[in-house]
Enzyme design. Structure first.
Site, mmCIF file in Angstrom:
data_model
loop_
_atom_site.group_PDB
_atom_site.id
_atom_site.type_symbol
_atom_site.label_atom_id
_atom_site.label_comp_id
_atom_site.label_asym_id
_atom_site.label_seq_id
_atom_site.Cartn_x
_atom_site.Cartn_y
_atom_site.Cartn_z
ATOM 1 N N ARG A 168 12.449 3.176 10.965
ATOM 2 C CA ARG A 168 11.289 4.027 11.264
ATOM 3 C C ARG A 168 10.765 3.744 12.672
ATOM 4 O O ARG A 168 10.043 4.566 13.240
ATOM 5 C CB ARG A 168 10.181 3.790 10.228
ATOM 6 C CG ARG A 168 10.514 4.351 8.850
ATOM 7 C CD ARG A 168 9.431 4.043 7.842
ATOM 8 N NE ARG A 168 9.264 2.611 7.653
ATOM 9 C CZ ARG A 168 8.295 2.053 6.908
ATOM 10 N NH1 ARG A 168 7.400 2.812 6.313
ATOM 11 N NH2 ARG A 168 8.215 0.750 6.761
ATOM 12 N N HIS B 227 -2.629 -3.172 -1.182
ATOM 13 C CA HIS B 227 -2.035 -4.506 -1.161
ATOM 14 C C HIS B 227 -2.566 -5.291 0.028
ATOM 15 O O HIS B 227 -3.040 -4.707 1.001
ATOM 16 C CB HIS B 227 -0.501 -4.413 -1.050
ATOM 17 C CG HIS B 227 -0.034 -3.377 -0.068
ATOM 18 N ND1 HIS B 227 0.264 -2.083 -0.441
ATOM 19 C CD2 HIS B 227 0.157 -3.417 1.270
ATOM 20 C CE1 HIS B 227 0.632 -1.388 0.627
ATOM 21 N NE2 HIS B 227 0.565 -2.164 1.679
ATOM 22 N N ASP C 7 -4.588 3.820 2.418
ATOM 23 C CA ASP C 7 -3.132 3.745 2.383
ATOM 24 C C ASP C 7 -2.608 3.624 0.949
ATOM 25 O O ASP C 7 -3.172 2.894 0.131
ATOM 26 C CB ASP C 7 -2.703 2.497 3.184
ATOM 27 C CG ASP C 7 -1.200 2.356 3.289
ATOM 28 O OD1 ASP C 7 -0.559 3.286 3.807
ATOM 29 O OD2 ASP C 7 -0.658 1.331 2.837
ATOM 30 N N GLN D 167 3.932 -8.023 0.755
ATOM 31 C CA GLN D 167 2.774 -7.149 0.508
ATOM 32 C C GLN D 167 2.446 -7.189 -0.986
ATOM 33 O O GLN D 167 3.191 -6.616 -1.797
ATOM 34 C CB GLN D 167 3.086 -5.712 0.954
ATOM 35 C CG GLN D 167 3.141 -5.553 2.466
ATOM 36 C CD GLN D 167 3.808 -4.253 2.899
ATOM 37 O OE1 GLN D 167 4.931 -3.957 2.493
ATOM 38 N NE2 GLN D 167 3.135 -3.473 3.739
ATOM 39 N N ASP E 274 5.315 -4.760 8.496
ATOM 40 C CA ASP E 274 5.376 -3.344 8.109
ATOM 41 C C ASP E 274 4.485 -2.480 9.008
ATOM 42 O O ASP E 274 3.711 -1.656 8.537
ATOM 43 C CB ASP E 274 4.979 -3.197 6.627
ATOM 44 C CG ASP E 274 5.257 -1.792 6.090
ATOM 45 O OD1 ASP E 274 6.084 -1.073 6.673
ATOM 46 O OD2 ASP E 274 4.628 -1.417 5.079
ATOM 47 N N ARG F 279 -8.403 6.077 6.507
ATOM 48 C CA ARG F 279 -7.155 6.486 5.855
ATOM 49 C C ARG F 279 -6.828 5.439 4.794
ATOM 50 O O ARG F 279 -6.555 4.294 5.093
ATOM 51 C CB ARG F 279 -6.013 6.557 6.870
ATOM 52 C CG ARG F 279 -4.628 6.843 6.260
ATOM 53 C CD ARG F 279 -3.563 6.641 7.320
ATOM 54 N NE ARG F 279 -2.206 6.916 6.887
ATOM 55 C CZ ARG F 279 -1.403 6.058 6.249
ATOM 56 N NH1 ARG F 279 -1.863 4.861 5.884
ATOM 57 N NH2 ARG F 279 -0.172 6.383 5.954
ATOM 58 N N HIS G 51 4.538 8.280 11.419
ATOM 59 C CA HIS G 51 5.252 7.018 11.650
ATOM 60 C C HIS G 51 6.263 6.731 10.542
ATOM 61 O O HIS G 51 7.080 5.840 10.674
ATOM 62 C CB HIS G 51 4.237 5.884 11.737
ATOM 63 C CG HIS G 51 3.548 5.648 10.424
ATOM 64 N ND1 HIS G 51 2.647 6.546 9.898
ATOM 65 C CD2 HIS G 51 3.662 4.650 9.517
ATOM 66 C CE1 HIS G 51 2.236 6.102 8.720
ATOM 67 N NE2 HIS G 51 2.838 4.958 8.463
ATOM 68 N N ASP G 52 6.154 7.464 9.423
ATOM 69 C CA ASP G 52 7.063 7.201 8.306
ATOM 70 C C ASP G 52 8.294 8.096 8.380
ATOM 71 O O ASP G 52 8.390 8.992 9.220
ATOM 72 C CB ASP G 52 6.321 7.391 6.975
ATOM 73 C CG ASP G 52 5.463 6.177 6.634
ATOM 74 O OD1 ASP G 52 5.866 5.049 6.992
ATOM 75 O OD2 ASP G 52 4.398 6.364 6.026
ATOM 76 N N GLU H 24 -3.783 8.877 1.573
ATOM 77 C CA GLU H 24 -2.361 8.899 1.904
ATOM 78 C C GLU H 24 -1.614 8.776 0.577
ATOM 79 O O GLU H 24 -1.463 7.687 0.025
ATOM 80 C CB GLU H 24 -1.981 7.747 2.841
ATOM 81 C CG GLU H 24 -0.580 7.922 3.418
ATOM 82 C CD GLU H 24 0.479 6.989 2.831
ATOM 83 O OE1 GLU H 24 1.671 7.275 3.014
ATOM 84 O OE2 GLU H 24 0.140 5.982 2.188
#
Ligand code: GLC
Length: 655
Positions: free
Chosen positions: A520, A184, A284, A252, A141, A282, A395-396, A326
């Site tokens: 992505r 995760h 997540d 994950q 991922d 950051r 990036h998403d 995020e």
């Protein structure tokens, strides 16, 4: 020991880890401990107060912070003091961010150091390096499946390289941001492996169920993040005959924060990163940190408690560190991540403004700004010592976060509008300039998110392919318009790697079996350094974009009125294609006018007057050419006219 005595115990607690420090170094820690004690204790008591040894456990957290403080380098401690003296350091208009993957941008962490000149030339003061901690092998991922939080991905270098890079950046006034994937771990992480080996302590680190009854009960109310390639939220583990909570991919595993050990482990990882010289972490997927049956298991009050406690404890050890949330959730659920009520200025300092990003693309497709003006107008103000992170692309994927209510207020149908945006950016709407792809079609909801590079979504890819010079020029103007808005909006604007030279979709991911299922990667290209070579050539798209972004950064840096603390008010411009935003504070007033259509548009003089921008206005974005005499744009030689904007023009106007 009873809890009633805990307060004073912590106040007077002298962590053994500090004993070796000179008293002048110990004193600031003790002072902070006294000041921060309520902020540390309040959220933790709500989360874990029930356990019998709460007071002892709390002390163990102070020990973790003390050890980190004791191990913190002299340089970083000095930086902490500087930042405490200038607490708005990150809100300064000169803060311009850049986001990239280490390997795709430079190769290794060491090689990123060779690119600092380049970043500096662009005006960058904040660098977010995408996940760089050791991920699981194979699919991971994009690095968001971490197997070891204390190692760097071997292909990128090691922890010493990271610390050296952080030093190198700091010496040039650039802050470093890295990800902490705190929701995760990878299935390959040691904790998960121990859980799989049957160790009960480690099974408790995750959400495990002996049969489907638990998962089925939760599935009634939780959403699917990746309905296409990772349907469902639970994965069966035959080794231990258990179902494990896996919000994202099956590899994950969601951590179980109801267990204090999970909190302690993450605190210690956070401080470990801080001591390598990381300035901003950051965090997540923070919306998912806490699960509650019967809810969507997002944005639970306990998730905020966890963040508030992390923040207070990190302040104790490393007060210069910032936390960035995020949380891609609607504004009413998002704002609490920046701290609300008693937690004002006491949670994360930074949060992504997803709605702004979505509205930019919506206005660009529609050539109308009613929805954007309405929706952004409803976002409440944020605490003084926090800032938005603004972005055009990341990036998403882009999910069309348009509510029925906001759409209705702008005279639109939410469902139809979301469908229109997906069609438009997938290049399926007649006349669309965009070239993107649908990500995660959800047949149950009809939801279609979008992947695609900024340049391709703005029309550059198609225009270049056709060698259509007029279309190329329009695409460049669109990119600079979007960036012009995020640079003026307030907070830290992020330049997504490659946008500064107009990198278009990268299709080669389709050949890589580890990436091909996830489009992505379309907008996660390798840097094209040959294209970067063209950045000083104004005849090229790369040259125009690079110069345009650099100009935005330079002008912004000279405008105190654009400080992050300045209030922002979207206002109606009296022109349906021109987005108007006022930034207003003691530092000054700016009127931003952004024309989302390719045609020239006018904002009438009377409206400028009504908005409090009477008389002669100065468009700060045109100052560079000097001869912009007719600032109000009516070309009549004086300054009393309407503001006339060219197609896709943006103005930053000051009285
Ligand atoms: C965040 C990341 C995204 C990732 C997800 C799971 O949303 O931005 O790329 O897939 O978390 O870690």
């Amino acid at each position: 020991m009873t809890d009633a005595t805990t307060d004073t115990t912590i106040d007077r607690y002298k962590p053994p880890a500090l004993r070796a420090l000179p008293s002048a170094e110990r004193a600031p820690f003790y002072a902070r401990l006294r000041a921060l004690r309520p902020d540390i204790e309040r959220p933790l008591r709500l989360l874990y107060g029930g356990r019998g040894d709460f007071a002892m456990w709390l002390r163990s957290l102070i020990d973790v912070a003390a050890q980190a403080y004791a191990a913190r380098s002299a340089d970083l401690r000095r930086l902490d003091l500087e930042r405490m003296a200038v607490p708005d350091w990150f809100q300064d208009p000169s803060m311009i961010g850049y986001v990239c993957y280490v390997d795709r941008f430079a190769g290794t962490l060491d090689e990123v150091r060779d690119k600092i000149d380049y970043l500096e030339e662009l005006g960058v003061r904040y660098l977010h390096l995408m996940p760089l901690l050791a991920p699981r092998a194979g699919q991971n991922d994009g690095g968001y499946a971490v197997a070891d939080y204390r190692q760097v991905a071997p292909a990128l270098g090691d922890m010493d390289d990271l610390a050296r890079l952080a030093d190198g950046l700091r010496a040039r006034g650039i802050s470093l941001c890295v990800d902490l994937v705190c929701n995760h771990t990878a299935r390959e992480h040691e904790w998960a492996q121990r859980a799989l080996a049957g160790q009960k302590d480690y099974q408790d680190y995750y959400h495990m169920f002996a049969d489907r009854s638990g998962p089925d009960a939760y599935e009634r109310t939780v959403r699917e993040v990746f309905p296409d390639f990772a349907p469902g939220n639970f994965t069966y583990q035959p080794e231990i005959d258990r179902w494990v909570w896996t919000t994202f991919h099956d590899y994950q595993w969601d951590l179980n924060y109801s267990k204090p050990a999970v909190f302690s482990e993450n605190l210690s990882i956070l401080l470990f990163l801080a001591n390598r010289g990381v300035d901003v972490v950051r965090l997540d997927a923070v919306a998912f940190l806490w699960k509650r049956l019967g809810t969507d298991c997002e944005n639970q009050p306990e998730a905020h408690g966890i963040l508030q406690a992390l923040r207070a404890l990190s302040r104790l050890a490393a007060p210069g560190l910032l936390l960035k949330a995020e949380a891609i959730v609607p504004p009413p659920q998002l704002l609490p991540y920046l701290g609300q009520g008693p937690a004002t200025n006491k949670e994360c300092e930074l949060a992504y403004h997803n709605l702004l990003m979505v509205m930019l693309w919506s206005s660009l497709a529609e050539r109308k700004v009613a929805l954007m003006t309405q929706a952004l107008g409803k976002v409440a103000r944020i605490p003084s010592r926090t800032a938005w992170v603004t972005y055009v692309r990341c990036h998403d994927d882009i999910g069309w976060a348009v509510t029925e209510e906001d759409a209705g207020d702008a005279g639109l149908n939410g469902h139809a509008h979301r469908g229109f945006l997906s069609d438009f950016y997938a290049g399926q709407f007649p006349g669309s300039f965009a070239r993107g792809e649908v990500f995660q079609f959800n047949p149950r909801t009809g939801d279609r998110r979008i992947s695609g590079a900024c340049a391709s979504l703005c029309g550059l890819e198609t225009a270049l392919e056709h060698g259509d010079h007029a279309a190329i020029a329009l695409a460049i103007r669109r990119i600079l318009l979007l960036y012009g808005v995020i640079f003026a909006f307030g907070g830290t604007p992020l330049i997504y790697m490659g946008d500064e030279v107009g990198l278009t979709n990268a299709y080669d991911y389709r050949q890589d079996p580890n990436l091909s299922a996830d489009n992505r990667w379309l907008h996660r290209p390798y840097m094209n350094w040959q294209q970067v070579e063209e950045r000083h050539d104004s005849d090229t798209a790369a040259g125009q974009l690079f110069a345009g972004l650099r100009h935005l950064a330079m002008v912004r840096g000279q405008m105190p009125a654009l400080h992050a603390e300045a209030e922002r008010h979207p206002v109606w411009s009296h022109n349906e294609s021109v987005f108007a935003l006022i930034r207003d504070s003691q530092r000054g007033r700016v009127l931003i006018l952004a024309n989302f259509s390719e045609l020239s548009q006018t904002v009438p003089r009377y409206r400028l007057d009504e908005l409090g921008f009477a008389g002669r206005l100065r468009n700060r974005l045109r100052d560079e050419v000097g001869a912009y005499g007719d600032n109000d744009g009516d070309n009549d030689g004086d300054n009393d006219g309407d503001a006339v904007l060219d197609g896709y023009e943006i103005m930053w106007l000051e009285s």
